[in-house]
Design a protein around this motif. Structure first.
Motif, PDB file in Angstrom:
ATOM      1  N   GLN A   1       0.818  -1.209   0.000  1.00  0.00           N
ATOM      2  CA  GLN A   1       0.000   0.000   0.000  1.00  0.00           C
ATOM      3  C   GLN A   1       0.855   1.263   0.000  1.00  0.00           C
ATOM      4  O   GLN A   1       2.015   1.239   0.406  1.00  0.00           O
ATOM      5  N   CYS A   2       0.257   2.355  -0.452  1.00  0.00           N
ATOM      6  CA  CYS A   2       1.040   3.577  -0.639  1.00  0.00           C
ATOM      7  C   CYS A   2       1.166   4.359   0.665  1.00  0.00           C
ATOM      8  O   CYS A   2       0.448   4.116   1.628  1.00  0.00           O
ATOM      9  N   ALA A   3       2.094   5.318   0.646  1.00  0.00           N
ATOM     10  CA  ALA A   3       2.310   6.155   1.827  1.00  0.00           C
ATOM     11  C   ALA A   3       1.996   7.609   1.471  1.00  0.00           C
ATOM     12  O   ALA A   3       2.553   8.529   2.051  1.00  0.00           O
ATOM     13  N   ASN A   4       1.119   7.788   0.478  1.00  0.00           N
ATOM     14  CA  ASN A   4       0.768   9.150   0.048  1.00  0.00           C
ATOM     15  C   ASN A   4      -0.565   9.571   0.653  1.00  0.00           C
ATOM     16  O   ASN A   4      -1.292   8.757   1.221  1.00  0.00           O
ATOM     17  N   GLU A   5      -0.877  10.817   0.443  1.00  0.00           N
ATOM     18  CA  GLU A   5      -2.191  11.351   0.849  1.00  0.00           C
ATOM     19  C   GLU A   5      -2.705  12.213  -0.293  1.00  0.00           C
ATOM     20  O   GLU A   5      -2.908  13.419  -0.133  1.00  0.00           O
ATOM     21  N   CYS A   6      -2.857  11.592  -1.463  1.00  0.00           N
ATOM     22  CA  CYS A   6      -3.234  12.376  -2.648  1.00  0.00           C
ATOM     23  C   CYS A   6      -4.540  13.127  -2.413  1.00  0.00           C
ATOM     24  O   CYS A   6      -5.492  12.574  -1.849  1.00  0.00           O
ATOM     25  N   LEU A   7      -4.585  14.352  -2.912  1.00  0.00           N
ATOM     26  CA  LEU A   7      -5.802  15.171  -2.781  1.00  0.00           C
ATOM     27  C   LEU A   7      -7.013  14.442  -3.341  1.00  0.00           C
ATOM     28  O   LEU A   7      -8.102  14.501  -2.809  1.00  0.00           O
ATOM     29  N   PHE A   8      -6.779  13.781  -4.473  1.00  0.00           N
ATOM     30  CA  PHE A   8      -7.906  13.222  -5.235  1.00  0.00           C
ATOM     31  C   PHE A   8      -8.054  11.716  -5.041  1.00  0.00           C
ATOM     32  O   PHE A   8      -8.727  11.054  -5.823  1.00  0.00           O
ATOM     33  N   CYS A   9      -7.408  11.166  -3.999  1.00  0.00           N
ATOM     34  CA  CYS A   9      -7.400   9.703  -3.870  1.00  0.00           C
ATOM     35  C   CYS A   9      -8.818   9.134  -3.937  1.00  0.00           C
ATOM     36  O   CYS A   9      -9.729   9.624  -3.258  1.00  0.00           O
ATOM     37  N   PHE A  10      -8.971   8.086  -4.730  1.00  0.00           N
ATOM     38  CA  PHE A  10     -10.304   7.485  -4.905  1.00  0.00           C
ATOM     39  C   PHE A  10     -10.837   6.939  -3.576  1.00  0.00           C
ATOM     40  O   PHE A  10     -12.048   6.854  -3.387  1.00  0.00           O
ATOM     41  N   CYS A  11      -9.926   6.588  -2.664  1.00  0.00           N
ATOM     42  CA  CYS A  11     -10.396   6.051  -1.378  1.00  0.00           C
ATOM     43  C   CYS A  11     -11.196   7.090  -0.608  1.00  0.00           C
ATOM     44  O   CYS A  11     -12.137   6.761   0.106  1.00  0.00           O
TER      45      CYS A  11
ATOM     46  N   ILE B   1      -8.327  -0.209  -0.396  1.00  0.00           N
ATOM     47  CA  ILE B   1      -6.920  -0.620  -0.508  1.00  0.00           C
ATOM     48  C   ILE B   1      -6.196   0.367  -1.419  1.00  0.00           C
ATOM     49  O   ILE B   1      -6.545   0.523  -2.588  1.00  0.00           O
ATOM     50  N   ARG B   2      -5.209   1.034  -0.856  1.00  0.00           N
ATOM     51  CA  ARG B   2      -4.441   2.018  -1.626  1.00  0.00           C
ATOM     52  C   ARG B   2      -3.223   1.319  -2.213  1.00  0.00           C
ATOM     53  O   ARG B   2      -2.123   1.448  -1.685  1.00  0.00           O
ATOM     54  N   ASP B   3      -3.430   0.573  -3.274  1.00  0.00           N
ATOM     55  CA  ASP B   3      -2.293  -0.216  -3.766  1.00  0.00           C
ATOM     56  C   ASP B   3      -1.267   0.654  -4.475  1.00  0.00           C
ATOM     57  O   ASP B   3      -1.607   1.611  -5.171  1.00  0.00           O
ATOM     58  N   GLU B   4      -0.038   0.329  -4.252  1.00  0.00           N
ATOM     59  CA  GLU B   4       1.107   1.041  -4.842  1.00  0.00           C
ATOM     60  C   GLU B   4       2.167  -0.039  -5.008  1.00  0.00           C
ATOM     61  O   GLU B   4       3.025  -0.217  -4.155  1.00  0.00           O
ATOM     62  N   ASP B   5       2.045  -0.798  -6.049  1.00  0.00           N
ATOM     63  CA  ASP B   5       2.806  -2.030  -6.120  1.00  0.00           C
ATOM     64  C   ASP B   5       3.377  -2.231  -7.523  1.00  0.00           C
ATOM     65  O   ASP B   5       2.619  -2.367  -8.485  1.00  0.00           O
TER      66      ASP B   5
ATOM     67  N   THR C   1       1.684   3.409 -10.133  1.00  0.00           N
ATOM     68  CA  THR C   1       2.328   3.679  -8.851  1.00  0.00           C
ATOM     69  C   THR C   1       2.930   5.078  -8.938  1.00  0.00           C
ATOM     70  O   THR C   1       3.146   5.597 -10.032  1.00  0.00           O
ATOM     71  N   THR C   2       3.226   5.662  -7.773  1.00  0.00           N
ATOM     72  CA  THR C   2       3.839   6.999  -7.783  1.00  0.00           C
ATOM     73  C   THR C   2       5.344   6.928  -7.611  1.00  0.00           C
ATOM     74  O   THR C   2       6.033   7.938  -7.757  1.00  0.00           O
ATOM     75  N   LEU C   3       5.853   5.758  -7.253  1.00  0.00           N
ATOM     76  CA  LEU C   3       7.291   5.520  -6.994  1.00  0.00           C
ATOM     77  C   LEU C   3       7.825   6.298  -5.792  1.00  0.00           C
ATOM     78  O   LEU C   3       9.028   6.283  -5.545  1.00  0.00           O
TER      79      LEU C   3
HETATM   80  S1  SF4 Z   1      -3.831   5.057  -3.573  1.00  0.00           S
HETATM   81 FE1  SF4 Z   1      -3.092   6.232  -5.296  1.00  0.00          FE
HETATM   82  S2  SF4 Z   1      -4.375   8.062  -5.320  1.00  0.00           S
HETATM   83 FE2  SF4 Z   1      -4.606   7.141  -3.288  1.00  0.00          FE
HETATM   84  S3  SF4 Z   1      -3.111   8.147  -1.999  1.00  0.00           S
HETATM   85 FE3  SF4 Z   1      -2.141   6.310  -2.805  1.00  0.00          FE
HETATM   86  S4  SF4 Z   1      -1.084   6.957  -4.656  1.00  0.00           S
HETATM   87 FE4  SF4 Z   1      -2.547   8.547  -4.099  1.00  0.00          FE
END
Ligand code: SF4
Length: 445
Positions: free
Chosen positions: A99-109, A122-126, A137-139
């Protein structure tokens, strides 16, 4: 025991090896007395973390030593000799996404209703899922281990959410600091190792449009052909994502983007011989414009991201028409039912289905279903839910319903709001066929 390598991304401790979930009778695996529930933990002395590792470590090998943790708890060492290309005859458990460690403004979650299925959060980043299924992924939190794995196992192409090459803007969008947002060295390392990159920009009005967008495209195009393509897709705001920093995408915004990017695409085609930076279908449809020609999309490098799907459909439909013109549909008049789709695609589909009815005598009706679950701004067919369909019951005509198969979970006949297909049929009182284009074409004969 294998653990995820990045602290912020740790979601669970993995068990050793990869589990066998099915063994085919009379296969090599059955002969080796491997069973469902056994775990392969090493191949030729090398640790196996998942089925990609297994595939990589066994590919092309005819003599192997497998270390297996049996369901009973025993550990076996098995020497295997097999013919070149001989399949083992088992299937493995699915990859558990990192799972990712971001907090994207527009995250679908953030756009999910609170009671949505847990898997939708599930914020997959794989990088494995990126290679296997084209997930982006955002890398930002890729580890050294993963970097090595991508290059060593040639997990190419990789799909990367770039969003902006301006670091301030990228950091702002991803909700991380600038150091973390900077992936230039990682991208270069992957490209230098021959890993192909497809990039994505989620376009957020007033944040990464205008000059930021122009610069992002130009920076990425400078890396062509190592960066193969860029998909520019619009922000999708559900009624649950109320972040005041996000400005909804409007018809006028889409028209403006098409004007600006068409010029960029013309320049890129002249320079690179490819459109390179593709606008998502949704941008054309929202703008009230028709999608570009077949030639524009080349080999459709970003079709899974909704880029070129409409053109692809139009081409498929033309081929179907030619086929039906040679051999009329079976029992055309009995094909009396309703095709459900999202409000965005409904006008395109209706035009084609109306012509089909007129020419071949079918009685198909297209209903564009408003998305009440996520909100009217969500217009794509893949996010239709059972409750949206039931609320639009009065738009259903005829003796059956066709719904897009993409609105169902890939491994189960269940919709995003948890309504099962059989329950939908029961409540509508009609058979419901979940189809993709090919199965629809087969239905026509
Ligand atoms: S799941 Fe994707 S959109 Fe959501 S916070 Fe992570 S990288 Fe950003």
């Amino acid at each position: 025991m294998y653990e995820f390598a990045v602290a912020p991304a740790v979601t669970q401790i993995r068990r050793r090896g990869v589990e066998i979930t099915e063994v085919t009778a009379s296969s090599l695996a059955a002969e080796l007395e491997l069973e469902t529930g056994d775990r392969i933990i090493k191949v030729n002395g090398r640790t196996v973390r998942d089925y990609l590792d297994f595939r990589f470590q066994t590919g092309g090998e005819t003599e192997l030593v497998l270390n297996v943790l049996k369901r009973s708890g025993e550990e076996w060492e098995i020497e295997v000799e097999r013919d070149e290309g001989e399949d083992f005859g088992f299937t493995f458990e699915q990859i558990v996404p990192r799972q990712c460690a971001n907090e994207c403004l527009f995250c679908f979650c953030k756009g999910n209703p609170p009671d949505a299925r847990p898997s939708l959060f599930i914020r997959d980043e794989d990088i494995r899922l990126s290679f296997l299924y084209g997930n982006y992924t955002t890398l930002t939190s890729i580890t050294e281990d993963e970097m090595r794995r991508v290059t060593e196992q040639r997990l190419s192409p990789q799909y990367v959410s770039v969003h902006a090459t301006d670091l301030d803007v990228r950091a702002y969008l991803l909700g991380v600091d600038k150091k973390r947002a900077d992936i230039s060295a990682k991208l270069r390392r992957l490209m230098d190792a021959g890993i192909e990159i497809h990039a994505q920009i989620v376009l957020c009005p007033e944040i990464n449009d205008g000059e930021v967008l122009q610069r992002t495209i130009s920076d990425l195009a400078a890396e062509y052909p190592r960066v193969r393509s860029v998909a520019i897709v619009p922000l999708g705001l559900t009624r649950y994502n109320e972040d005041a920093r996000l400005v909804p995408v409007t018809k006028e915004f889409c028209q403006q983007i098409i004007r600006e990017i068409t010029l960029v695409q013309d320049e890129l085609r002249a320079k690179l011989g490819t459109t390179f930076a593709f606008l998502g279908d949704e941008i054309y449809l929202r703008a009230g414009r028709s999608v570009p020609t077949r030639k524009h999309y080349g080999d459709y490098p970003q079709i899974e991201d909704g880029v070129g799907m409409v053109r692809f459909f139009e081409n498929d439909f033309r081929a179907l028409w030619r086929k039906l013109a040679r051999r009329q549909p079976r029992d055309a008049a009995q094909l009396n039912g309703t095709i459900l789709t999202g409000t965005l695609f409904a006008p395109v589909l209706r035009k084609r289905i109306d012509s089909l009815n007129e020419r071949f005598g079918t009685k198909l009706h297209v209903a564009g279903i408003e998305n009440r679950y996520f909100g009217a701004e969500i217009v794509v067919a893949g996010l239709l839910t059972g409750s949206c369909i039931l609320a639009a019951r009065d738009q259903v005509e005829g003796e059956f319903v066709i719904m897009p198969s993409v609105a169902l979970k890939s491994d189960e006949a269940i919709m995003l709001d948890g309504l099962k297909l059989e329950e939908l049929e029961r409540q509508l009182g009609l058979p419901v066929h979940a189809l993709d284009f090919d199965s629809f074409a087969r239905m026509l004969g």
